[in-house]
Each structure stands twice: as structure tokens, then as C-alpha cells.
Design an enzyme around this catalytic site. Structure first.
Site, short mmCIF file in Angstrom:
data_model
loop_
_atom_site.label_atom_id
_atom_site.label_comp_id
_atom_site.label_asym_id
_atom_site.label_seq_id
_atom_site.Cartn_x
_atom_site.Cartn_y
_atom_site.Cartn_z
N ASP A 195 0.86 -1.18 0.00
CA ASP A 195 0.00 0.00 0.00
C ASP A 195 0.90 1.23 0.00
O ASP A 195 2.04 1.17 0.50
CB ASP A 195 -0.91 0.02 1.24
CG ASP A 195 -2.13 0.90 1.03
OD1 ASP A 195 -3.21 0.35 0.70
OD2 ASP A 195 -2.01 2.14 1.18
N ASP A 213 3.91 2.67 -3.98
CA ASP A 213 3.16 3.66 -4.74
C ASP A 213 3.06 3.10 -6.15
O ASP A 213 4.07 3.01 -6.86
CB ASP A 213 3.90 5.01 -4.74
CG ASP A 213 3.14 6.10 -5.47
OD1 ASP A 213 2.28 5.78 -6.31
OD2 ASP A 213 3.40 7.29 -5.20
N VAL A 214 1.88 2.68 -6.55
CA VAL A 214 1.72 1.95 -7.82
C VAL A 214 2.10 2.79 -9.02
O VAL A 214 2.27 2.26 -10.12
CB VAL A 214 0.28 1.42 -7.98
CG1 VAL A 214 -0.04 0.40 -6.90
CG2 VAL A 214 -0.75 2.56 -7.99
N TYR A 259 -13.39 8.67 -13.14
CA TYR A 259 -13.30 7.29 -12.67
C TYR A 259 -13.70 6.33 -13.78
O TYR A 259 -13.01 5.34 -14.04
CB TYR A 259 -14.21 7.10 -11.46
CG TYR A 259 -14.16 5.71 -10.87
CD1 TYR A 259 -13.06 5.28 -10.13
CD2 TYR A 259 -15.22 4.81 -11.06
CE1 TYR A 259 -13.02 4.00 -9.60
CE2 TYR A 259 -15.18 3.54 -10.52
CZ TYR A 259 -14.08 3.13 -9.79
OH TYR A 259 -14.03 1.87 -9.26
N LYS A 268 -11.39 3.45 -15.61
CA LYS A 268 -11.74 2.04 -15.60
C LYS A 268 -12.02 1.50 -17.00
O LYS A 268 -11.80 0.32 -17.27
CB LYS A 268 -12.93 1.80 -14.66
CG LYS A 268 -12.59 2.04 -13.19
CD LYS A 268 -11.45 1.14 -12.71
CE LYS A 268 -11.20 1.28 -11.22
NZ LYS A 268 -10.12 0.38 -10.73
N VAL A 304 -18.90 -1.70 -3.99
CA VAL A 304 -18.55 -2.60 -2.89
C VAL A 304 -18.49 -1.79 -1.60
O VAL A 304 -17.97 -0.66 -1.59
CB VAL A 304 -17.19 -3.29 -3.15
CG1 VAL A 304 -16.86 -4.27 -2.02
CG2 VAL A 304 -17.19 -4.00 -4.49
N THR A 310 -16.95 -0.44 0.97
CA THR A 310 -15.57 -0.14 1.37
C THR A 310 -15.48 1.36 1.65
O THR A 310 -16.43 2.11 1.39
CB THR A 310 -14.58 -0.49 0.24
OG1 THR A 310 -14.85 0.37 -0.89
CG2 THR A 310 -14.69 -1.96 -0.18
#
Length: 272
Positions: free
Chosen positions: A34, A59-60, A152, A156, A185, A187
Site C-alpha cells: 500500500d 506507490d503503484v 473514474y 476504468k 462494494v 468499502t
């Protein structure tokens, strides 16, 4: 059951945190990553993950940090079987209100992060010569336009296009690439949308999925069967595919879905 070595992103919360525990408890070696290392360490200290989890800040958006995380997986687990690109971000907003930082936020994390992770994992899996599986988390927004969440949805949609192309390329190396497209979801990402009218359509379904719903799909469908893509749940997935096939039809559905979503948002607010 053969144990696997997995790298998961976004493990400090939500789907990533839940699946880290699921895999660790069944005996897999998990590298949980993460960008928020302190939150990751706090989650691990709670004790639910057990001893099969290794932690790494990732950090992706940074290629070098991907390499370090995959180095850890190979060093600790002796190989790399599955990489799950779960980390993602969302910020509601109408198109005229979007700023350059909002564009970077969505595209850098959701798209660039997925591309870098898939690329790095594929290179190592090919070199190892034993195949592998890359699982990318998309959304029903990968298929259907979502007003109020345009960035977003754009990110996606891009994840879907990249995943499908990567799957065709990597299949010759026995590397499966699967796109999982869930509805909303329950979350922290969903919680942050409750107070935004722009996000009303997010709440238009019969109910939010749970992380357990995602778990079941991953364990019974995705990992054993290695499909190209799946949607969750089936009914909403069919609606999203219809919107993808005939985008103009969404103009007719949008008012009804938005009304349902706003009513659901109000119920949630009143129940706090």
C-alpha cells in the site's frame, strides 16, 4: 491445495485488506502493499493476517517501487504466481469542476498503476517460465458511462482496454490476465461517495456488494477458471454491458437510476 505467492496492492483497506487475510489464512505467501505504509502496518498489527504476510510500501505509480515489491515476493516466496492490482481511487465531480490534479489522480493511480504492475509482473513470469495470473480490478464503470464519475469511468474503461489487450499478448506464455468488474462494494471508497450528489448512480443497485462477495468470485471463478473478465453481480453486469453496447440508451435509464441512487443516499445519511 497448492500454495501460491501473491502480491496485492491496496492492502491497507477495503478489498485489498480483506483478500490479504483470506490468502494468508489459507497458507499462501502474500506480499501486502500500500502507499500508506503506516496504515498497512497498523492493519497487520491487528493480527488477523497471521504470519504469511510480508509488508511493502508501494506507490503503484512508481516503476521502481513495483520492482522492489516483486523482488520481495521472489525472495520470500521463491517465485511469483499471482499479482492483483486492487488499489484504486475515486473522486466524484461534475465535468466543469474537474481540475488538472483530478485528472492526474485518477489516471495515474487507476491506469498507470495497473499498467506498471501488469508490465512488471509479466516480465518476471515470462522469465520464470511457469506462467502466472494477473488480476486487475475494474468496475461496472469499465462498461457503463457514469455521470458525475466521468474520470473514474474513463480510468476504468482504460483498465479494461489494457487488460484485454494484455491478455491476448500474454496468453502465449500461459499467463492469464483477468478483469474483475464489480458493482459498488461496501468499502471506504463507497463511504466517501454518500454525501456527493454526483455519485448518486453508484447507489442505484439493490444493495452494495460486500468484500465477501468479491472473495467468493475470486476463489471460485477467477483463480481456478482464469476467465478473461467477469462482472459482479450478474444482473447489474448485464445492464452495464447493455449500456456499453448501446450508449445512447443510457440517456433513458440515467434519470431513473439517479433517482433511485439519491433516495438510497438519503436513507444512508438518515441511518448514520
Amino acid at each position: 491445495m497448492t500454495m501460491s505467492v501473491l502480491v496485492l496492492t491496496g492492502s491497507a483497506s477495503g478489498i485489498g485488506a480483506h483478500m490479504t487475510g483470506v490468502f494468508a489464512r489459507r497458507g499462501d505467501t502474500v506480499v501486502a502493499t500500500d502507499v500508506d505504509l503506516a496504515a498497512l502496518e497498523k492493519r497487520a498489527a491487528e493480527g488477523a493476517w497471521g504470519t504469511n504476510v510480508r509488508l511493502a510500501r508501494l506507490d503503484v505509480r512508481e516503476a521502481a517501487e513495483w520492482e522492489a515489491a516483486l523482488d520481495l515476493a521472489e525472495r520470500e516466496g521463491g517465485g511469483l504466481d499471482v499479482v492483483m492490482n486492487i488499489a484504486g481511487v475515486l473522486k466524484p465531480g461534475w465535468v466543469p469542476d474537474l481540475g488538472p490534479a483530478d485528472v492526474d489522480f485518477h489516471l495515474d493511480v487507476n491506469v498507470k498503476g495497473t499498467v506498471l504492475g501488469t508490465r512488471a509482473a509479466a516480465a518476471r513470469m515470462i522469465a520464470r517460465g511457469r506462467g502466472g495470473h494477473i488480476v486487475n480490478i475494474g468496475s461496472l464503470a469499465s462498461l457503463a458511462p457514469v455521470p458525475g464519475l466521468s474520470l473514474y469511468a474513463a480510468s476504468k474503461f482504460a483498465v479494461r482496454g489494457f487488460t484485454l489487450a494484455a491478455a491476448m499478448e500474454l496468453g502465449r506464455h500461459d499467463i492469464a490476465v483477468t478483469l474483475v468488474m464489480p458493482d459498488a462494494v461496501q468499502t471506504p471508497m463507497l463511504d466517501l461517495q454518500v454525501d456527493h450528489e454526483e455519485a448518486a448512480m453508484t447507489f442505484s443497485g439493490p444493495r452494495a456488494l460486500t468484500v465477501e462477495d468479491v472473495e467468493r468470485a475470486l476463489l471460485t471463478e477467477v483463480l481456478p477458471k482464469r476467465p478473461l473478465e467477469i462482472t459482479l453481480p450478474l444482473g447489474r453486469g448485464m445492464l452495464a454491458r447493455a449500456a456499453n453496447t448501446a450508449p445512447a440508451a443510457s440517456r433513458w435509464l440515467e434519470p431513473m437510476l439517479t433517482k433511485k441512487g439519491r433516495e438510497a443516499q438519503e436513507r444512508i445519511k438518515q441511518g448514520r
